[in-house]
Design a protein around this motif. Structure first.
Motif, PDB file in Angstrom:
ATOM      1  N   HIS A  33     -11.850 -13.132  32.096  1.00 32.49           N
ATOM      2  CA  HIS A  33     -12.227 -11.859  32.710  1.00 32.49           C
ATOM      3  C   HIS A  33     -11.046 -11.169  33.387  1.00 32.49           C
ATOM      4  N   ASP A  34     -10.918  -9.888  33.124  1.00 28.20           N
ATOM      5  CA  ASP A  34      -9.925  -9.014  33.731  1.00 28.20           C
ATOM      6  C   ASP A  34      -8.489  -9.495  33.496  1.00 28.20           C
ATOM      7  N   THR A  35      -8.245  -9.977  32.284  1.00 27.52           N
ATOM      8  CA  THR A  35      -6.893 -10.366  31.899  1.00 27.52           C
ATOM      9  C   THR A  35      -6.372  -9.369  30.866  1.00 27.52           C
ATOM     10  N   HIS A  36      -5.071  -9.348  30.702  1.00 26.92           N
ATOM     11  CA  HIS A  36      -4.494  -8.472  29.687  1.00 26.92           C
ATOM     12  C   HIS A  36      -3.218  -9.082  29.135  1.00 26.92           C
ATOM     13  N   ARG A  49      -6.812  -5.507  27.031  1.00 22.61           N
ATOM     14  CA  ARG A  49      -7.479  -5.944  28.261  1.00 22.61           C
ATOM     15  C   ARG A  49      -8.871  -6.466  27.938  1.00 22.61           C
ATOM     16  N   LEU A  51     -12.539  -7.339  29.679  1.00 22.25           N
ATOM     17  CA  LEU A  51     -13.459  -7.233  30.806  1.00 22.25           C
ATOM     18  C   LEU A  51     -14.766  -7.919  30.433  1.00 22.25           C
ATOM     19  N   LEU A  53     -18.724  -8.801  31.722  1.00 23.38           N
ATOM     20  CA  LEU A  53     -19.844  -8.548  32.626  1.00 23.38           C
ATOM     21  C   LEU A  53     -20.954  -9.522  32.293  1.00 23.38           C
ATOM     22  N   ASP A  63     -20.329  -7.209  37.290  1.00 23.57           N
ATOM     23  CA  ASP A  63     -18.963  -7.702  37.169  1.00 23.57           C
ATOM     24  C   ASP A  63     -18.929  -9.179  37.569  1.00 23.57           C
ATOM     25  N   ASN A  65     -16.711 -10.841  39.036  1.00 26.89           N
ATOM     26  CA  ASN A  65     -16.167 -11.056  40.376  1.00 26.89           C
ATOM     27  C   ASN A  65     -17.236 -10.984  41.457  1.00 26.89           C
ATOM     28  N   ASP A  83     -15.908  -6.489  26.863  1.00 27.77           N
ATOM     29  CA  ASP A  83     -15.266  -5.230  26.501  1.00 27.77           C
ATOM     30  C   ASP A  83     -13.794  -5.503  26.238  1.00 27.77           C
ATOM     31  N   GLN A  85     -10.451  -3.779  25.319  1.00 24.89           N
ATOM     32  CA  GLN A  85      -9.835  -2.456  25.303  1.00 24.89           C
ATOM     33  C   GLN A  85      -8.384  -2.550  24.858  1.00 24.89           C
ATOM     34  N   ASP A  99     -11.845   0.573  21.662  1.00 28.92           N
ATOM     35  CA  ASP A  99     -12.695  -0.095  22.634  1.00 28.92           C
ATOM     36  C   ASP A  99     -13.762  -0.843  21.844  1.00 28.92           C
TER      37      ASP A  99
END
Length: 140
Positions: A33-36, A49, A51, A53, A63, A65, A83, A85, A99
């Motif tokens: 999660h939330d890595t790129h 990226r 994301l 959920l 989210d 988090n 997601d 992106q 996306d």
């Protein structure tokens, strides 16, 4: 607590198993999660990226988090919205390239975790096999 999304697609694109317990796979998802990553593409520098959920209240997604620690708040089954992106990074601005949105259901089967993947829409160049490869790579 089971976290199910009531509008999870009835028609799935891919069904596979990961030879890891449910809690281990949840930890892998949380790490993703939330890595790129950034890679050089044909048009220039591209940022990818991820994301993630999780289903909340059967009607929406939350989210990751906001639901820490994940392993203590989820049991048996969990639905995720992933997601992916891609953004082209230029000196002047950032241009969205694609996306890709997937629905992912994880089901606890003891020593293995069963996974169901369905892509939302037809846009984007990724498919369910790409998500499978990413998830298996994160868990190994």
């Amino acid at each position: 607590m089971r976290r199910i999304y009531h509008r999870f697609p009835q028609s799935i694109d891919l069904d596979f198993e990961i030879n890891r317990p449910f809690r281990d796979v949840l930890a892998c998802i949380a790490r993703m999660h939330d890595t790129h990553t950034t890679a050089r593409g044909a048009d220039g520098l591209v940022k990818e990226r991820i994301l993630v959920l999780i289903a909340d209240g059967r009607t929406q997604f939350l989210d990751l988090n906001d639901l820490v620690p994940l392993a203590e708040n989820v049991t048996e089954t969990a639905d995720f919205r992933v997601d992916l992106q891609r953004t082209l990074l230029t000196p002047e601005k950032r241009l969205p390239v694609s996306d890709n949105v997937f629905f992912l259901r994880l089901v606890d089967r003891g020593a293995v975790t069963e996974c169901y993947v369905a892509k939302e829409g037809r846009l984007g160049e990724m498919d369910a096999m790409d998500l499978r490869k990413m998830l298996k790579g994160a868990c190994e």
